[in-house]
Structure formats: C-alpha cells, structure tokens
Design an enzyme around this catalytic site. Structure first.
Site, mmCIF file in Angstrom:
data_model
loop_
_atom_site.group_PDB
_atom_site.id
_atom_site.type_symbol
_atom_site.label_atom_id
_atom_site.label_comp_id
_atom_site.label_asym_id
_atom_site.label_seq_id
_atom_site.Cartn_x
_atom_site.Cartn_y
_atom_site.Cartn_z
ATOM 1 N N CYS A 146 9.860 -4.398 -9.622
ATOM 2 C CA CYS A 146 11.081 -4.278 -8.824
ATOM 3 C C CYS A 146 12.124 -5.257 -9.371
ATOM 4 C CB CYS A 146 10.820 -4.509 -7.347
ATOM 5 S SG CYS A 146 10.018 -6.084 -6.952
ATOM 6 N N GLY A 200 0.757 -1.247 0.000
ATOM 7 C CA GLY A 200 0.000 0.000 0.000
ATOM 8 C C GLY A 200 0.783 1.290 0.000
#
Length: 453
Positions: free
Chosen positions: A388, A270
């Site tokens: 990532c 989040g």
C-alpha cells in the site's frame, strides 16, 4: 513549572480526555487505530465519531496548527511540555475547524485539562493563546514559504521531505491533489458477503444507511453518511466486510485460479483472503502476529466462515512470512509490510512517524519475504507481490530485483477485463489516490514458468 492545581474545577468531558490520551499514545509510538479503540470503548457512537473527527483532524493539520501556535507563544513551541502542546493543538483545531464546538467550550475545557496536569501557570498560558487565536481567526493563516515544496508541506501539513519525493515523482499539480486528498476523511466501503450487492444495499437502506456504488469496483458499496456499522442488522448477520477499493483491486488483480489452493502470507486483517476465497477452494490466511490472527479469525467467525472443520474453505495460521512452513500451493500473495504512504488519508499519524531510513529497512524485509514466498509456489503457479506504498523503492525496484535473480518467474497480468485498464501500468497494478480516489496500492502478478518448489 508550577505543580498542578488540586481544585476540582470544571469537569473534563470523557471525549476530550480520550482525544488527549490518544495524541499522547501516538507520540509514544502507538498506532492511532489501536489507541482509539482502547480509549473510546465506553463512549457512545456519536462521541466516538466526535473524537475521531478531532484527533484525525489534528493529525492531518498538525503542521499548520503548529505554525499558527508558534507565532503566539514566546520562545516558540520548544518551550512547551508535549502534553501542553497536544492540548493547544486540540483546542486550536476545535476553534478553527469544528463549528459545532462553542469557543467557550474549546477554550475552557483546554484550560482545565492543562491546569490539572501541568499547573495553573500552564493553564493561564493556554487560556491566553487560545483566546488570541479566537480573536484573530480572520487573519490566522500563516504565511507560506517561497519554496514551492515547503509551501505545499505547510499548506497541507506533510513532512517537507515526503512532499519533495512526491513532487519529483508526480509533479507539483498532482502532488497538491494527493496532499489535499490525504487531508479529507477516508470513505467507508463495504463488500457483500453471501448476498448480492443490490440485496445488501436494500438491507442497509432498511437500516437507514445510505450507499452508492464505487467506480472500478461496482460490487462495493460506499457508506455515504455517519453510521455505527456494528449496530446495523446486516453487520450482525455477516452480510458484509469493510474493504477499501484498492485492497479489492489487489485481490481481483491476483485472479487466482478457480478451485485453487492459495496462501496469503501477510493476511491480517483478512479482507484480501476473503476476496480471493470467492474463486479459491482453500485459502491459508497467515500472519506472524498471534493477536492479529485472533482478530482475523473473529472477523471470519462473524461472517459465518468455519476455519476449523474438515470442509473449511479458510484456514488461519500464525506463521512468519520470511519462513513459510507450508507445502507448495497454486498461488501465493504477499501483501508485505511497507511504509503505507498510499494510506496517509486513512492513517494520518503515519506521515509523522515515517523516516527516510524506513525505505532501506523495509525494503530488505520485503525482498526477504518475496524470495521466501517464491519457494512455496508450485511450478506454473502464481506469485503476487503487493504493497500500500507509493514509493518505487518498495514497489517496482523490489520486483525488478526479484525478477532479475529469478528468471523462472515472469510478469503475467490477469486476463483483460478482470480489472480496469485505468489501474494497469505495464502489466502491474498501480492505484494512485490522486487519480483514482482510493488508497494507494501496487501489485505484480508473476507466473512461475519452470523449476521445482
């Protein structure tokens, strides 16, 4: 093998029991972070840090530890039970890399742990091997292979095939820097929430927490010493959340319009949704895992963010990003599931779990999510793809294939100055650990120029 001894023997410390249990969980396919949280809740903050140092250290240096052990065990490592090998790795790392642990403790606790589960014979083996390692520590380092890729892989404990990929992409010198960085503890970096960075720094200082500003993301604060963040007043007051600078840069690069409605379709935990909420009117934070959404909602609650009222600025949602059931919105971020090769520093277990086939499997999922996300971007809206990962198969190749089949989307980097030019490559965000000191990250901001959603 001989049956375990039933004699009480020496008490095994809870910290070492937890460490062995975590390594067993990782072998069984569990995620390192989740196993750590599950096995250490009763330990105090100091012992938790000790377990983390030990387990993360073993996983970061596993290849080196195994090379040291293999030459001191008749028949090699293949003759050992996996649990015995875990204990040997833990004991060897304590002897060679943890000066705070007396050798007698590292050896004695390892022997007792093995005896209890694998018998007296296994205990004698562990005792002999660890005592020999303790005696030979001055000449302990294994000889490096002649092949430069294999040498780097052994020296820095990474799979050779991964090192070979990076050498082809970055060269020997830069790959060596990346590997070395992956074997250092990742910093803890926090972002202020509801307060200015200076006020947060002052509040943390009053709690004896030292900080420093972070290059490229000056509002972020790096914690410079050991601390239990959950026990800090600023944490309880919801004045910060943890976010690596790479994730901050992704959200800043997205540069969603002021007052916009944004969907983050792979949102957990989040922090990117929180960062985009600094500009957006409403952020829909969605994830397919109900448990991950629950944890994300709990994090928002700690920060005082209401996700339930009619005036909410954040909505949490359990939803599958491959089939987003939302109306078209102003901007969509998909931080897709990936191999995470840019986060090996933070997740050392991932380097040993990674398989070459993962690129094809995840690549297919990434393309599916990106195509589905494009369908809920309104005309003239934004679509931001991020990972990532350091790998072209998950980054440029996915985006280039998408753009080739979706001519109504074009790459549109954010306005100059939103993020540093140091992390912009042909309009795309590219954060490299060995160059920037953060986790690796990749992102592309695309504008929908025409068409109806």
């Amino acid at each position: 093998m001989q049956r375990p001894s039933r004699s009480p023997g020496t008490a095994i410390t809870p910290s070492r029991s937890a460490a062995a249990g975590i390594l067993g969980d990782v072998r069984a396919g569990h995620m390192l972070d989740q196993s750590f949280e599950r096995r250490t809740p009763t330990l105090d903050a100091r012992d938790r840090r000790w377990v983390q140092e030990l387990v993360w250290g073993v996983l970061r240096h596993r290849e080196r530890l195994d090379a040291i052990l293999a030459t001191r065990i008749r028949g090699g490592l293949s003759v050992l039970d996996d649990g015995v090998l875990d204990i040997l790795r833990l004991g060897t790392y304590q002897l060679l890399s943890m000066d705070s642990v007396p050798p007698y403790a590292a050896i004695g606790q390892s022997v007792e742990a093995v005896k209890r589960k694998h018998g007296i014979g296994a205990g004698k083996l562990v005792n002999a091997v660890l005592r020999r390692i303790d005696r030979e520590r001055a000449t302990i380092e294994p000889a490096l292979p002649a092949d430069p890729v294999d040498a780097l892989a052994l020296q820095h404990s990474h799979p050779s095939w991964v090192v070979g990929r990076w050498v082809s992409q970055f060269g020997i010198a830069e790959t060596a820097q990346l590997l070395a960085l992956n074997n250092t503890p990742a910093p803890v970096v926090v972002r202020p929430h509801g307060v200015q960075a200076d006020a947060l720094a002052e509040s943390l200082t009053q709690s004896d927490v030292s900080t420093r500003r972070v290059p490229l993301v000056p509002e972020s604060l790096e914690i410079t010493g050991p601390v239990a963040l959950t026990e800090v007043d600023a944490f309880r007051r919801g004045q910060f959340y943890v976010q690596d600078p790479a994730a901050t840069l992704v959200a800043q690069y997205a540069h969603v319009p002021e007052g916009s409605v944004v969907a983050d379709l792979c949102a957990a935990p989040g922090s990117k949704a929180l960062e985009m909420a600094r500009r957006a009117r409403l952020v829909i934070a969605a994830d397919r895992s109900e448990s991950r959404v629950d944890r994300m909602r709990s994090g928002f609650d700690r920060l005082g963010i209401d996700t339930t009222s009619s005036n909410r600025a954040m909505v949490t949602l359990v939803a599958d990003a491959t089939q987003p059931s939302i109306d078209p919105v102003d901007a969509v971020l998909v931080d897709v599931p990936c191999t995470g090769t840019g986060t090996f520093r933070r997740h050392p277990d991932a380097r040993w779990r990674l398989q070459a086939s993962d690129f094809a499997v995840l690549g297919a999922l990434q393309r599916q999510i990106l195509t589905a996300a494009a369908a809920v971007v309104r005309p003239n809206g934004l679509l931001i793809y991020s990972t990532c990962s350091l790998e072209a198969e998950e980054n440029d190749e996915v985006v280039d294939a998408f753009l080739a089949s979706h001519p109504d989307f074009v790459v549109e980097p954010p306005p100059a100055g939103v993020v540093s030019d140091a992390v912009i490559d042909r309009g795309r965000l590219r954060v490299l650990p060995q160059q920037h000191g953060f986790d690796g990250a990749f992102a592309v901001r695309m504008r929908r120029t025409s068409g109806s959603a």
